[in-house]
Motif scaffolding. Structure first.
Motif, PDB file in Angstrom:
ATOM      1  N   PHE A 151       8.727  -4.986   8.076  1.00 37.63           N
ATOM      2  CA  PHE A 151       7.392  -4.690   7.569  1.00 37.63           C
ATOM      3  C   PHE A 151       7.371  -3.201   7.231  1.00 37.63           C
ATOM      4  CE2 PHE A 151       2.972  -3.723   7.466  1.00 37.63           C
ATOM      5  CZ  PHE A 151       2.296  -4.896   7.163  1.00 37.63           C
ATOM      6  N   GLN A 152       7.174  -2.895   5.952  1.00 33.48           N
ATOM      7  CA  GLN A 152       7.308  -1.522   5.480  1.00 33.48           C
ATOM      8  C   GLN A 152       6.035  -1.056   4.777  1.00 33.48           C
ATOM      9  OE1 GLN A 152      10.810  -1.965   2.951  1.00 33.48           O
ATOM     10  NE2 GLN A 152      12.168  -1.505   4.679  1.00 33.48           N
ATOM     11  N   VAL A 153       5.849   0.278   4.745  1.00 39.02           N
ATOM     12  CA  VAL A 153       4.730   0.866   4.010  1.00 39.02           C
ATOM     13  C   VAL A 153       5.247   1.994   3.129  1.00 39.02           C
ATOM     14  CG1 VAL A 153       2.930   0.224   5.649  1.00 39.02           C
ATOM     15  CG2 VAL A 153       4.162   2.369   5.966  1.00 39.02           C
ATOM     16  N   GLN A 154       4.532   2.205   2.047  1.00 37.64           N
ATOM     17  CA  GLN A 154       4.877   3.187   1.026  1.00 37.64           C
ATOM     18  C   GLN A 154       3.665   4.117   0.901  1.00 37.64           C
ATOM     19  OE1 GLN A 154       5.094   1.345  -2.839  1.00 37.64           O
ATOM     20  NE2 GLN A 154       6.768   2.636  -3.525  1.00 37.64           N
ATOM     21  N   PHE A 155       3.815   5.393   1.224  1.00 36.72           N
ATOM     22  CA  PHE A 155       2.674   6.299   1.338  1.00 36.72           C
ATOM     23  C   PHE A 155       2.272   6.907  -0.009  1.00 36.72           C
ATOM     24  CE2 PHE A 155       3.854   6.025   5.741  1.00 36.72           C
ATOM     25  CZ  PHE A 155       2.666   6.221   6.428  1.00 36.72           C
ATOM     26  N   PHE A 156       0.965   7.056  -0.171  1.00 34.07           N
ATOM     27  CA  PHE A 156       0.412   7.776  -1.326  1.00 34.07           C
ATOM     28  C   PHE A 156       0.910   9.217  -1.323  1.00 34.07           C
ATOM     29  CE2 PHE A 156      -2.782  10.781  -2.826  1.00 34.07           C
ATOM     30  CZ  PHE A 156      -3.103  10.287  -4.081  1.00 34.07           C
ATOM     31  N   THR A 157       1.276   9.703  -2.523  1.00 32.84           N
ATOM     32  CA  THR A 157       1.668  11.111  -2.668  1.00 32.84           C
ATOM     33  C   THR A 157       0.736  11.846  -3.627  1.00 32.84           C
ATOM     34  OG1 THR A 157       3.262  10.514  -4.413  1.00 32.84           O
ATOM     35  CG2 THR A 157       4.097  10.665  -2.142  1.00 32.84           C
ATOM     36  N   ASP A 158       0.513  11.274  -4.827  1.00 33.82           N
ATOM     37  CA  ASP A 158      -0.420  11.861  -5.784  1.00 33.82           C
ATOM     38  C   ASP A 158      -0.780  10.796  -6.817  1.00 33.82           C
ATOM     39  OD1 ASP A 158       1.492  12.002  -8.131  1.00 33.82           O
ATOM     40  OD2 ASP A 158       2.529  13.377  -6.777  1.00 33.82           O
ATOM     41  N   GLU A 159      -1.815  11.072  -7.622  1.00 39.42           N
ATOM     42  CA  GLU A 159      -2.316  10.065  -8.559  1.00 39.42           C
ATOM     43  C   GLU A 159      -1.333   9.760  -9.683  1.00 39.42           C
ATOM     44  OE1 GLU A 159      -4.728   8.035  -8.592  1.00 39.42           O
ATOM     45  OE2 GLU A 159      -5.747   8.715  -6.772  1.00 39.42           O
ATOM     46  N   GLN A 160      -0.415  10.665  -9.960  1.00 41.65           N
ATOM     47  CA  GLN A 160       0.564  10.412 -11.010  1.00 41.65           C
ATOM     48  C   GLN A 160       1.617   9.412 -10.554  1.00 41.65           C
ATOM     49  OE1 GLN A 160       2.664  13.873 -12.431  1.00 41.65           O
ATOM     50  NE2 GLN A 160       4.004  12.684 -13.785  1.00 41.65           N
ATOM     51  N   HIS A 161       2.113   9.577  -9.338  1.00 42.93           N
ATOM     52  CA  HIS A 161       3.209   8.731  -8.857  1.00 42.93           C
ATOM     53  C   HIS A 161       2.731   7.529  -8.053  1.00 42.93           C
ATOM     54  CE1 HIS A 161       5.152  12.701  -9.557  1.00 42.93           C
ATOM     55  NE2 HIS A 161       6.144  11.958  -9.986  1.00 42.93           N
ATOM     56  N   THR A 162       1.551   7.624  -7.459  1.00 38.04           N
ATOM     57  CA  THR A 162       1.040   6.552  -6.595  1.00 38.04           C
ATOM     58  C   THR A 162      -0.462   6.369  -6.828  1.00 38.04           C
ATOM     59  OG1 THR A 162       0.775   8.183  -4.827  1.00 38.04           O
ATOM     60  CG2 THR A 162       2.789   6.857  -4.786  1.00 38.04           C
ATOM     61  N   PRO A 163      -0.880   5.921  -8.018  1.00 35.94           N
ATOM     62  CA  PRO A 163      -2.309   5.824  -8.322  1.00 35.94           C
ATOM     63  C   PRO A 163      -3.027   4.776  -7.473  1.00 35.94           C
ATOM     64  CG  PRO A 163      -1.013   4.777 -10.041  1.00 35.94           C
ATOM     65  CD  PRO A 163      -0.040   5.478  -9.145  1.00 35.94           C
ATOM     66  N   ILE A 164      -4.222   5.117  -7.026  1.00 40.93           N
ATOM     67  CA  ILE A 164      -5.029   4.205  -6.225  1.00 40.93           C
ATOM     68  C   ILE A 164      -5.758   3.196  -7.097  1.00 40.93           C
ATOM     69  CG2 ILE A 164      -7.017   4.047  -4.655  1.00 40.93           C
ATOM     70  CD1 ILE A 164      -4.609   5.192  -3.280  1.00 40.93           C
ATOM     71  N   GLU A 165      -6.283   3.634  -8.232  1.00 43.48           N
ATOM     72  CA  GLU A 165      -7.194   2.802  -9.022  1.00 43.48           C
ATOM     73  C   GLU A 165      -6.514   1.958 -10.101  1.00 43.48           C
ATOM     74  OE1 GLU A 165     -10.261   2.330  -8.268  1.00 43.48           O
ATOM     75  OE2 GLU A 165     -10.445   3.893  -6.734  1.00 43.48           O
TER      76      GLU A 165
END
Length: 289
Positions: A206-220
């Motif tokens: 079970f793995q997770v991938q963390f938010f870094t910034d909107e360019q590389h990991t957009p939320i929306e």
């Protein structure tokens, strides 16, 4: 659409209507996680009982060989804390699919694609004439459906949209339990998984991938693959077991909803906010428990 399909197949979910298997499992949280990863149900070493629902993603009860999105849903039991929808949490649910991202950036686009896919060929053509921008989206979906699927033990599964992880945001991945592909698995996905369980347990990271910034990991924007490394925070183990008709029925009638969550793991982003409304309506329609 759910009501129309109910007339043909009986009461069921709008999507992921065909349940492949219902399984009992455990989620083990290790003690050696980095401090920033000790959030929510991963805050301390623990072992949780888990319900697992494997499913074909379509709105029909189609044969397993039909190309489809596949679902791997988890209900982690025995959790405690404030719930995302208020009150005390009774479970922590994760709704995973065999694709790292959604085919659509927003819920409006997703709704257009799903409802169009349920139409007759003639009506699909009329819809495309009215909304020509949908053609590229349909091609994206068709491309995703053509990607080979080897089975629920040999594929990775993803949340495809973000959730909270304490003060952080993550996407979730369940790493495949095996690299030994059964070439005949698509004849019957359930038979494949139960045959494997006759030989021994299945274990998934079970793995997770963390938010870094909107360019590389957009939320929306749910249509973008996140560009960030994965960290293993737990181990999902499915012990040896056989199909159980009574348990199958219990899982079929249960709710598997990303909004059945702790505040620490609440869903994030526009697609997830829309799912709160859509899942609730679907559950009310089928009188889910």
């Amino acid at each position: 659409m759910q009501g129309t399909k109910d007339e043909k197949f009986g009461a069921g979910r709008a999507l992921h209507r065909k349940q492949v298997a219902a399984l009992r499992a455990t989620l083990v949280v290790p003690g050696e996680l980095p401090e920033y990863a000790k959030q929510g149900i991963f805050a301390i070493p623990a072992t949780y009982d888990v319900w697992v629902r494997l499913s074909n993603g379509g709105f029909n009860r189609a044969p397993d060989r039909v190309p489809d999105i596949r679902g791997f849903s988890l209900k982690v039991l025995g959790v405690s804390g404030r719930a995302a929808l208020g009150g005390e949490a009774v479970s922590q649910d994760f709704a995973l699919i065999n694709h790292e991202r959604f085919s659509s950036a927003t819920s409006d686009d997703f709704t257009d694609i799903v409802t169009t896919g349920a139409l007759t060929p003639g009506k699909i053509l009329l819809r495309l004439l009215k909304k020509p921008r949908m053609l590229s989206q349909l091609k994206t979906v068709q491309g995703a459906l053509k990607e080979p699927f080897t089975g629920f033990a040999t594929q990775d599964f993803f949340s495809a949209a973000p959730i909270a992880f304490g003060p952080y945001a993550v996407r979730v991945k369940l790493a495949a339990a095996s690299n030994e592909v059964n070439e005949n698995a698509s004849d019957d996905w359930a038979a494949d998984i139960y045959q494997r369980l006759e030989n021994g347990p299945l274990s998934y990271d079970f793995q997770v991938q963390f938010f870094t910034d909107e360019q590389h990991t957009p939320i929306e924007d749910a249509s973008v693959n996140w560009d960030a490394p994965y960290l293993t925070v737990g181990r999902l183990s499915i012990p040896r077991q056989h199909a159980d008709a009574a348990f199958d029925e219990e899982i079929e009638s249960a709710k598997f909803d990303p909004w059945n969550a702790l505040v620490d793991h609440r869903p994030l982003g526009e697609v997830m906010r829309a799912r709160k409304v859509a899942y609730f309506a679907s559950q009310q329609h089928r009188s889910a428990k």
